[in-house]
Design a protein around this motif. Structure first.
Motif, PDB file in Angstrom:
ATOM      1  N   SER A 164      -7.063  -1.936   1.023  1.00 24.84           N
ATOM      2  CA  SER A 164      -5.628  -1.760   0.810  1.00 24.84           C
ATOM      3  C   SER A 164      -5.084  -2.792  -0.175  1.00 24.84           C
ATOM      4  O   SER A 164      -4.267  -2.475  -1.039  1.00 24.84           O
ATOM      5  CB  SER A 164      -4.891  -1.869   2.144  1.00 24.84           C
ATOM      6  N   LYS A 223      -0.421   1.278  -5.416  1.00 26.64           N
ATOM      7  CA  LYS A 223       0.388   1.953  -4.406  1.00 26.64           C
ATOM      8  C   LYS A 223       0.390   3.474  -4.535  1.00 26.64           C
ATOM      9  O   LYS A 223       0.542   4.175  -3.536  1.00 26.64           O
ATOM     10  CB  LYS A 223       1.826   1.431  -4.443  1.00 26.64           C
ATOM     11  N   ASN A 224       0.189   4.007  -5.756  1.00 30.67           N
ATOM     12  CA  ASN A 224       0.272   5.460  -5.919  1.00 30.67           C
ATOM     13  C   ASN A 224      -0.907   6.204  -5.297  1.00 30.67           C
ATOM     14  O   ASN A 224      -0.822   7.402  -5.032  1.00 30.67           O
ATOM     15  CB  ASN A 224       0.391   5.827  -7.400  1.00 30.67           C
ATOM     16  N   ARG A 231      -2.861   4.430  -2.720  1.00 30.82           N
ATOM     17  CA  ARG A 231      -3.320   3.614  -1.600  1.00 30.82           C
ATOM     18  C   ARG A 231      -3.504   4.440  -0.330  1.00 30.82           C
ATOM     19  O   ARG A 231      -4.452   4.245   0.427  1.00 30.82           O
ATOM     20  CB  ARG A 231      -2.342   2.464  -1.332  1.00 30.82           C
ATOM     21  N   GLU A 290       2.439  -6.685 -11.412  1.00 27.38           N
ATOM     22  CA  GLU A 290       1.874  -6.517 -10.070  1.00 27.38           C
ATOM     23  C   GLU A 290       1.455  -7.855  -9.475  1.00 27.38           C
ATOM     24  O   GLU A 290       1.686  -8.118  -8.292  1.00 27.38           O
ATOM     25  CB  GLU A 290       0.677  -5.560 -10.119  1.00 27.38           C
ATOM     26  N   ASP A 292      -0.459  -0.344   5.501  1.00 31.02           N
ATOM     27  CA  ASP A 292       0.757  -0.401   4.685  1.00 31.02           C
ATOM     28  C   ASP A 292       1.648  -1.567   5.092  1.00 31.02           C
ATOM     29  O   ASP A 292       2.154  -2.308   4.253  1.00 31.02           O
ATOM     30  CB  ASP A 292       1.576   0.894   4.843  1.00 31.02           C
ATOM     31  N   THR A 349       6.599   5.183   4.624  1.00 26.20           N
ATOM     32  CA  THR A 349       6.028   4.166   3.738  1.00 26.20           C
ATOM     33  C   THR A 349       5.299   4.772   2.550  1.00 26.20           C
ATOM     34  O   THR A 349       4.714   4.030   1.760  1.00 26.20           O
ATOM     35  CB  THR A 349       5.043   3.257   4.523  1.00 26.20           C
ATOM     36  N   ARG A 362       5.146   3.296  -1.354  1.00 28.21           N
ATOM     37  CA  ARG A 362       5.714   1.950  -1.408  1.00 28.21           C
ATOM     38  C   ARG A 362       4.589   0.925  -1.483  1.00 28.21           C
ATOM     39  O   ARG A 362       3.543   1.088  -0.858  1.00 28.21           O
ATOM     40  CB  ARG A 362       6.585   1.673  -0.168  1.00 28.21           C
ATOM     41  N   SER A 363       4.812  -0.146  -2.222  1.00 27.31           N
ATOM     42  CA  SER A 363       3.794  -1.184  -2.353  1.00 27.31           C
ATOM     43  C   SER A 363       3.761  -2.046  -1.099  1.00 27.31           C
ATOM     44  O   SER A 363       4.712  -2.053  -0.295  1.00 27.31           O
ATOM     45  CB  SER A 363       4.083  -2.068  -3.568  1.00 27.31           C
ATOM     46  N   LEU A 364       2.672  -2.791  -0.919  1.00 38.46           N
ATOM     47  CA  LEU A 364       2.572  -3.691   0.233  1.00 38.46           C
ATOM     48  C   LEU A 364       3.691  -4.718   0.213  1.00 38.46           C
ATOM     49  O   LEU A 364       4.213  -5.106   1.266  1.00 38.46           O
ATOM     50  CB  LEU A 364       1.210  -4.407   0.215  1.00 38.46           C
TER      51      LEU A 364
END
Length: 521
Positions: A144, A149-150, A152, A245, A414, A467, A470-472
């Protein structure tokens, strides 16, 4: 299924493929024990048969539950210790260390038998559990952290595919040794010994992948972290995408450290934005364990026997088909729907479908009780009612695989890494009590799981924040740990440091090049 993003992220997919060999091992190890202990030669060798040739039901139930559940007891401690160890030495070397621990346990279970009695299997399963607990906690978090994110959700969701593949392989290994080596210690030595294969593949593969950029950033190895992130994204070291990032990663780490200053254990659990994540992680995994899938997965031959598939061959073959259905359904969902439907709606549909399937099985079993198979007689073919219940079990696992199978791992990865320990408590309890529940409750067991599916899991699904996409680092904003404005300020500060990091990296490369030339001279 395959797009430009797939090939752009090919290095991330390779990392996931390598790390998830440990998850194939996890699935294999949880599925193998139920079939091994149901083999007649195993029951005879370890004293589970009465003098008249009948099975000592109470002792058989006790040994079955112990062999399966002690793995989860060990896994609890492995998962508990995995977070501080991986924070200290990194994700890669933590996985290698836990793989070595697992291998020691696998060897002990393989050599059991003869003068080395059931204690070798119990001890080996506990040690293997420590290894598998650490692997199954670190691997999804590692993947992860390295995934964009697209995609993950898709990549992390491969966890469930690998579990399903491991379980399916275990069913067919048990079927094969039951058909061709039924009267030999090989009925447990081959299944347990084959555990070492995925362990070795994972360890060798880990030598080809990069360390997590997030872990490197947390240790202050900025230049190496940016280099690894650029490698994983297949972007230049100084690209805007990589810089942005990595700035988000650094901002999240700095905020976390500042928030921890002066805080004790109480604040860590009950601090702003933390408590709700602990509750969600705990509840989603506990509900997953009581969905019924682990009872079927651990004891598939026994479950299929309880609905009329008597005889070792019939029950193991039905279990193998169950494994195939699970792999196919998990693969279709993870690659085509996990990033389309979203987390909430998938979990809700999954829970409703599972509950309906179990209610139907319970109703059929109540109205068409299974006639016990007499020892010493040929196993009769399954009745139409048994075939109907088996079909509903296959439909059940399709619904499980489109939600409550892969998504708890995706969702918790996530929002919060390393929350595998409470899951292990649920695993242990379910594995320990299932044989007794199956014996004592009969059709009521399926009714109980159906009620949990619809009354608990479907309702809980609707309460979760979405979620998907969405990014971590955005999770802190979603759960109120930090405001969007504060995060933006942290990112801007982090971007200012990137210029310095670039200079450090250039100096680092120049120094390495000069040292190389000096050595040649």
């Amino acid at each position: 299924m395959f797009s430009d993003d797939t090939f752009k992220n090919i290095r991330v997919y390779w990392l996931a493929f390598v790390a998830y060999w440990g998850i194939i091992l996890f699935g294999y190890d949880t599925g193998i024990a139920g079939g091994v202990v149901s083999q007649p030669y195993f029951e005879t060798s370890f004293g589970l048969v009465n003098a008249n040739g009948s099975i000592n039901k109470s002792k058989d139930t006790e040994v079955s539950s112990n062999v399966v559940s002690v793995l989860q007891a060990g896994a609890f401690f492995g998962a508990l210790g995995s977070a501080p160890i991986s924070a200290w030495v990194g994700r890669k070397f933590t996985l290698i260390g836990f793989a070595i621990i697992f291998s020691i346990g696998a060897i002990l279970t393989t050599v059991a038998g003869g003068s080395r009695g059931i204690a070798y299997i119990y001890g080996g399963r506990v040690i293997s559990g420590v290894g598998i607990g650490g692997i199954s906690a670190v691997a999804p978090a590692y993947v992860s952290e390295c995934s964009p994110k697209n995609v993950r959700g898709r990549i992390t969701g491969c966890f469930q595919i690998m579990v399903a593949i491991g379980v399916m392989i275990s069913y067919f290994i048990n079927l094969g040794v039951g058909l061709h080596m039924a009267n030999s210690p090989k009925v447990w030595r081959i299944p347990f010994g084959l555990q070492l294969v995925p362990t070795g593949i994972m360890c060798l593969g880990l030598l080809t992948v990069k360390e997590s950029p997030r872990w490197l950033a947390s240790k202050g190895y900025v230049a190496e972290g940016i280099a690894n992130l650029a490698y994983l994204r297949r972007e230049p070291y100084d690209s805007d995408e990589v810089r942005r990032e990595f700035a988000e990663i650094e901002a999240a780490i700095r905020e976390e450290r500042e928030a921890r200053q002066g805080l004790g254990l109480k604040e860590a659990f009950f601090g702003k934005g933390n408590f709700i994540r602990f509750v969600i992680a705990f509840m989603i995994f506990m509900l997953q364990q009581w969905s019924g899938q682990n009872s079927v997965g651990y004891y598939a031959p026994q479950i299929f026997t309880s609905i009329g598939y008597s005889g070792t061959t019939n029950s193991l073959l039905a279990s193998g088909i169950y494994g195939i259905v699970k792999v196919v359904a998990s693969t279709i969902f993870v690659f085509f729907f996990v990033e389309t439907l979203g987390r909430k709606i998938s979990l809700f549909i999954s829970a409703i479908g599972m509950g309906i399937a179990f209610f139907i099985i319970g109703a059929i079993l109540k109205t068409h009780p299974v006639v016990a198979h007499l020892p010493g007689h040929a196993a009769p073919p399954p009745a139409p009612s048994s075939k109907g219940m088996a079909a509903m079990l296959y439909i059940y696992v399709c619904f499980y695989s489109m939600g409550w199978g892969p998504l708890p791992w995706v969702y918790v990865s996530d929002i919060f890494p390393y929350t595998d320990s409470p899951l292990r408590i649920g695993y242990f309890v379910v594995a320990k009590v299932t044989p007794t529940l199956e014996t004592d409750l009969g059709f009521k067991l399926f009714m109980m799981f159906a009620t949990i599916n619809i009354g608990g899991m479907a309702v809980f699904s609707l309460l979760l924040p979405e979620t998907k996409g969405r990014s971590l680092e955005e999770m802190d904003i979603i759960f109120g740990s930090v405001s969007a404005e504060s995060r933006k300020a942290f990112i801007e500060r982090a971007l200012e440091h990137k210029e310095k990091a670039s200079e450090h990296y250039i100096n680092y490369k120049e120094t390495a090049s000069e040292q190389s030339l000096d050595r040649k001279v």
